[in-house]
Design an enzyme around this catalytic site. Structure first.
Site, mmCIF file in Angstrom:
data_model
loop_
_atom_site.group_PDB
_atom_site.id
_atom_site.type_symbol
_atom_site.label_atom_id
_atom_site.label_comp_id
_atom_site.label_asym_id
_atom_site.label_seq_id
_atom_site.Cartn_x
_atom_site.Cartn_y
_atom_site.Cartn_z
ATOM 1 N N TRP A 1 0.811 -1.218 0.000
ATOM 2 C CA TRP A 1 0.000 0.000 0.000
ATOM 3 C C TRP A 1 0.846 1.270 0.000
ATOM 4 O O TRP A 1 0.291 2.377 0.017
ATOM 5 C CB TRP A 1 -0.986 -0.032 1.188
ATOM 6 C CG TRP A 1 -2.002 -1.139 1.045
ATOM 7 C CD1 TRP A 1 -2.359 -1.740 -0.137
ATOM 8 C CD2 TRP A 1 -2.769 -1.777 2.069
ATOM 9 N NE1 TRP A 1 -3.300 -2.714 0.096
ATOM 10 C CE2 TRP A 1 -3.573 -2.760 1.447
ATOM 11 C CE3 TRP A 1 -2.857 -1.622 3.458
ATOM 12 C CZ2 TRP A 1 -4.449 -3.581 2.158
ATOM 13 C CZ3 TRP A 1 -3.726 -2.435 4.172
ATOM 14 C CH2 TRP A 1 -4.521 -3.400 3.531
ATOM 15 N N GLY B 1 3.363 1.037 -11.421
ATOM 16 C CA GLY B 1 2.371 2.111 -11.422
ATOM 17 C C GLY B 1 1.977 2.609 -12.807
ATOM 18 O O GLY B 1 1.253 3.597 -12.927
ATOM 19 N N SER C 1 2.348 -3.297 -12.007
ATOM 20 C CA SER C 1 1.065 -3.182 -12.726
ATOM 21 C C SER C 1 0.310 -4.501 -12.842
ATOM 22 O O SER C 1 -0.354 -4.751 -13.859
ATOM 23 C CB SER C 1 1.273 -2.539 -14.105
ATOM 24 O OG SER C 1 1.726 -1.211 -13.937
ATOM 25 N N GLY D 1 0.677 -3.351 -6.121
ATOM 26 C CA GLY D 1 0.599 -2.004 -5.557
ATOM 27 C C GLY D 1 -0.797 -1.435 -5.701
ATOM 28 O O GLY D 1 -1.715 -1.770 -4.937
#
Ligand code: PGA
Length: 254
Positions: free
Chosen positions: A11, A174, A213, A234
Site C-alpha cells: 500500500w 504504477g 502493474s 501495488g
C-alpha cells in the site's frame, strides 16, 4: 518448498486509518480460496498495529515496507526488527526501487537489513529490478545479478526459506502495463538460475514473485509462467474487489 504461492499487497504511502480499516475489513469478508496461499498486507508504519489487530485469527499476514538493521539505540526515525515483531509483523520488505531511488538505499544497507531480519525471525522480501535505461542498454541481467549477489551476501542456507525475491522492472511500476510475459519469464528464469548457483544443492531456494502493474485482468497469464511463485501488487491491492479477484485467480492456479 517453492510451490506455495504468495501475494503481497503493497500500500506504499497511501490511505489513512479509516481507509485502511475499511479496506482490511472488506478484504476479510470478501476474500475466498486462499487456504493454499500466503497473502500479506503491507500498510505504512503507523497503521501496522491497526492491521495486526484487525487480521488477528485470520490467515492474512502482516509486513512492513522497511526496517533498520540495528536492534536498538540512537537511530532517530528508524524501526527495528523486534519492534516490527512486537506489533505483529511476520514479514518485512526491503530494497523496493522507490526506496533505492528516493532514500538512496544501497545494496549494502539492504544486505544488512536482510541479515538482521532473518536472524531475528522475520521473513524478508528482497526487491530487485532494472530501470528502463538499463533494459534498453542490455544491462538487465548485470543489474539483477549484482542486486542479488550483494543483497544476499553472507545469507546462510537455513535463512533461505524465509526469503522471497520480488522482481519489479522499475518503469512498469504504477504504469498500468506490466512487462511483457516473455521478459518476465526470461528474468524469473535468470533469477532462479542465479539463486541455484549462489546456493548450490539447496532444496529451499527463495520463491520469486513478480511486481509491476499486476491486476485482475493480467494475473492469469502472469501466474501461469514458470518460476513465478506469486505477485507483488501495488495500486490494484487498494481496491478490495480487484485484489480479492487476484487472490481468487492465484488460488485457482495452484
Ligand atoms: P503497482 O506497484 O502494482 O502499482 O505497479 C507494485 C509495487 O511497486 O510494488
Amino acid at each position: 518448498m517453492k510451490s506455495r504461492k504468495i501475494i503481497f499487497a503493497n500500500w506504499k504511502m497511501n490511505l489513512d486509518s479509516r481507509g485502511i480499516s475499511n479496506l482490511v475489513q472488506d478484504i476479510l469478508s470478501e476474500m475466498k480460496n486462499f487456504d493454499n496461499l500466503d497473502v500479506i498486507l503491507s500498510p505504512p508504519f503507523p497503521y501496522l498495529k491497526l492491521v495486526s489487530d484487525l487480521i488477528r485469527g485470520s490467515k492474512l499476514s502482516l509486513s512492513s515496507q522497511n526496517v533498520f538493521y540495528e536492534d536498538v539505540g540512537s537511530y532517530t526515525g528508524e524501526v527495528s526488527t523486534n519492534m516490527l515483531k512486537d506489533v505483529g509483523c511476520d514479514w518485512v520488505m526491503m530494497g523496493h526501487s522507490e526506496r533505492r531511488q528516493h532514500l538512496l538505499e544501497t545494496n549494502e544497507m539492504i544486505n544488512k537489513k536482510i541479515l538482521a531480519s532473518t536472524h531475528n525471525g522475520l521473513n524478508a522480501i528482497l526487491c530487485v529490478g532494472e530501470s528502463f535505461d538499463e533494459r534498453r542498454h542490455n544491462k538487465t541481467f548485470v543489474r539483477i545479478s549484482d542486486q542479488l549477489k550483494r543483497g544476499l551476501r553472507d545469507v546462510k542456507y537455513d535463512a533461505l526459506p524465509c526469503i522471497v525475491i520480488g522482481y519489479e522492472p522499475i518503469w512498469v511500476i504504477g504504469s498500468g502495463e506490466p512487462a511483457r510475459l516473455k521478459d518476465i519469464q526470461e528474468v524469473h528464469n535468470f533469477i532462479s538460475n542465479e539463486l541455484d548457483s549462489m546456493f548450490p544443492d539447496s532444496t529451499n531456494l527463495p520463491r520469486i514473485v513478480y511486481g509491476g502493474s499486476v491486476n485482475n485482468l493480467n494475473i492469469n497469464s502472469i501466474i501461469s509462467l514458470k518460476n513465478v511463485d506469486g505477485v507483488l501488487v501495488g495500486n490494484a491491492s487498494m481496491d478490495c474487489e480487484v485484489f480479492c479477484d487476484i487472490v481468487l485467480k492465484v488460488g485457482d492456479s495452484t
